[in-house]
Write a protein that holds these residues in place. Sequence first.
Motif, PDB file in Angstrom:
ATOM      1  N   ILE A   6      -9.341  -8.512  -7.988  1.00 37.42           N
ATOM      2  CA  ILE A   6      -8.072  -8.949  -8.573  1.00 37.42           C
ATOM      3  C   ILE A   6      -7.080  -9.200  -7.452  1.00 37.42           C
ATOM      4  O   ILE A   6      -6.803  -8.322  -6.644  1.00 37.42           O
ATOM      5  N   ASP A   7      -6.575 -10.407  -7.425  1.00 37.26           N
ATOM      6  CA  ASP A   7      -5.604 -10.803  -6.420  1.00 37.26           C
ATOM      7  C   ASP A   7      -4.202 -10.611  -7.003  1.00 37.26           C
ATOM      8  O   ASP A   7      -3.784 -11.367  -7.879  1.00 37.26           O
ATOM      9  N   LEU A   8      -3.498  -9.601  -6.536  1.00 38.78           N
ATOM     10  CA  LEU A   8      -2.159  -9.320  -7.053  1.00 38.78           C
ATOM     11  C   LEU A   8      -1.081 -10.165  -6.386  1.00 38.78           C
ATOM     12  O   LEU A   8       0.072 -10.125  -6.797  1.00 38.78           O
ATOM     13  N   SER A   9      -1.451 -10.953  -5.394  1.00 41.50           N
ATOM     14  CA  SER A   9      -0.443 -11.672  -4.609  1.00 41.50           C
ATOM     15  C   SER A   9       0.324 -12.716  -5.417  1.00 41.50           C
ATOM     16  O   SER A   9       1.456 -13.031  -5.073  1.00 41.50           O
ATOM     17  N   GLU A  10      -0.262 -13.237  -6.467  1.00 40.98           N
ATOM     18  CA  GLU A  10       0.425 -14.263  -7.253  1.00 40.98           C
ATOM     19  C   GLU A  10       0.940 -13.749  -8.589  1.00 40.98           C
ATOM     20  O   GLU A  10       1.518 -14.505  -9.357  1.00 40.98           O
ATOM     21  N   ILE A  11       0.693 -12.478  -8.879  1.00 44.17           N
ATOM     22  CA  ILE A  11       1.190 -11.879 -10.124  1.00 44.17           C
ATOM     23  C   ILE A  11       2.627 -11.437  -9.906  1.00 44.17           C
ATOM     24  O   ILE A  11       2.939 -10.760  -8.932  1.00 44.17           O
ATOM     25  N   GLU A  12       3.512 -11.823 -10.825  1.00 45.04           N
ATOM     26  CA  GLU A  12       4.913 -11.418 -10.731  1.00 45.04           C
ATOM     27  C   GLU A  12       5.125 -10.177 -11.600  1.00 45.04           C
ATOM     28  O   GLU A  12       4.903 -10.214 -12.816  1.00 45.04           O
ATOM     29  N   PHE A  13       5.525  -9.094 -10.945  1.00 41.23           N
ATOM     30  CA  PHE A  13       5.762  -7.825 -11.623  1.00 41.23           C
ATOM     31  C   PHE A  13       7.259  -7.613 -11.792  1.00 41.23           C
ATOM     32  O   PHE A  13       8.044  -7.980 -10.921  1.00 41.23           O
ATOM     33  N   LEU A  14       7.645  -7.000 -12.894  1.00 37.31           N
ATOM     34  CA  LEU A  14       9.016  -6.551 -13.095  1.00 37.31           C
ATOM     35  C   LEU A  14       8.967  -5.050 -13.350  1.00 37.31           C
ATOM     36  O   LEU A  14       8.279  -4.596 -14.267  1.00 37.31           O
ATOM     37  N   LEU A  15       9.678  -4.299 -12.522  1.00 43.74           N
ATOM     38  CA  LEU A  15       9.752  -2.850 -12.649  1.00 43.74           C
ATOM     39  C   LEU A  15      11.089  -2.488 -13.275  1.00 43.74           C
ATOM     40  O   LEU A  15      12.139  -2.779 -12.701  1.00 43.74           O
ATOM     41  N   ILE A  16      11.046  -1.870 -14.445  1.00 43.95           N
ATOM     42  CA  ILE A  16      12.272  -1.448 -15.121  1.00 43.95           C
ATOM     43  C   ILE A  16      12.285   0.073 -15.094  1.00 43.95           C
ATOM     44  O   ILE A  16      11.524   0.733 -15.795  1.00 43.95           O
ATOM     45  N   GLU A  17      13.117   0.601 -14.241  1.00 43.01           N
ATOM     46  CA  GLU A  17      13.148   2.050 -13.998  1.00 43.01           C
ATOM     47  C   GLU A  17      14.542   2.411 -13.512  1.00 43.01           C
ATOM     48  O   GLU A  17      15.036   1.815 -12.551  1.00 43.01           O
TER      49      GLU A  17
END
Length: 137
Positions: A6-17
């Motif tokens: 799994i290539d995480l380099s192109e996945i956009e994550f949003l952290l709500i914390e």
Amino acid sequence: MLENRIDLSEIEFLLIEDNAFMRRLLSEVLRAFGARKVLEADSAEKAFLQMQLRMPDIIFCDWMMSPMDGLEFLRRLRAMPGGRHTPVIMVTGHATSDHVATALGEGADSYIVKPFNPATLMEHIVKVVTATEVNYI
């Protein structure tokens, strides 16, 4: 091993914390796994403002926030046309089966109990990535 494919380099994550230390920890772990697109919000309200510009690929959301908690965020997200299918991983200190069932019943795709280790985080990312139609492998 699927995690290595799994290539995480192109996945956009949003952290709500709302806890700055936990946000930084999540961000650093994601970046250590190769993520390059990690957005952060210290409240659900700020997350919705960010999502007006662009919907992330995967959202990590804390349950215990104020004034809007993670469950209310999840309900509102799922009511949005663009938010129905965005994977949400709840990250919380609530470890009871009732809390897990409630979060999953409200539309969370996965549930991580704090504290967690990096391997657990990756397992949950793999779970939501392989369950979506988007192919990151």
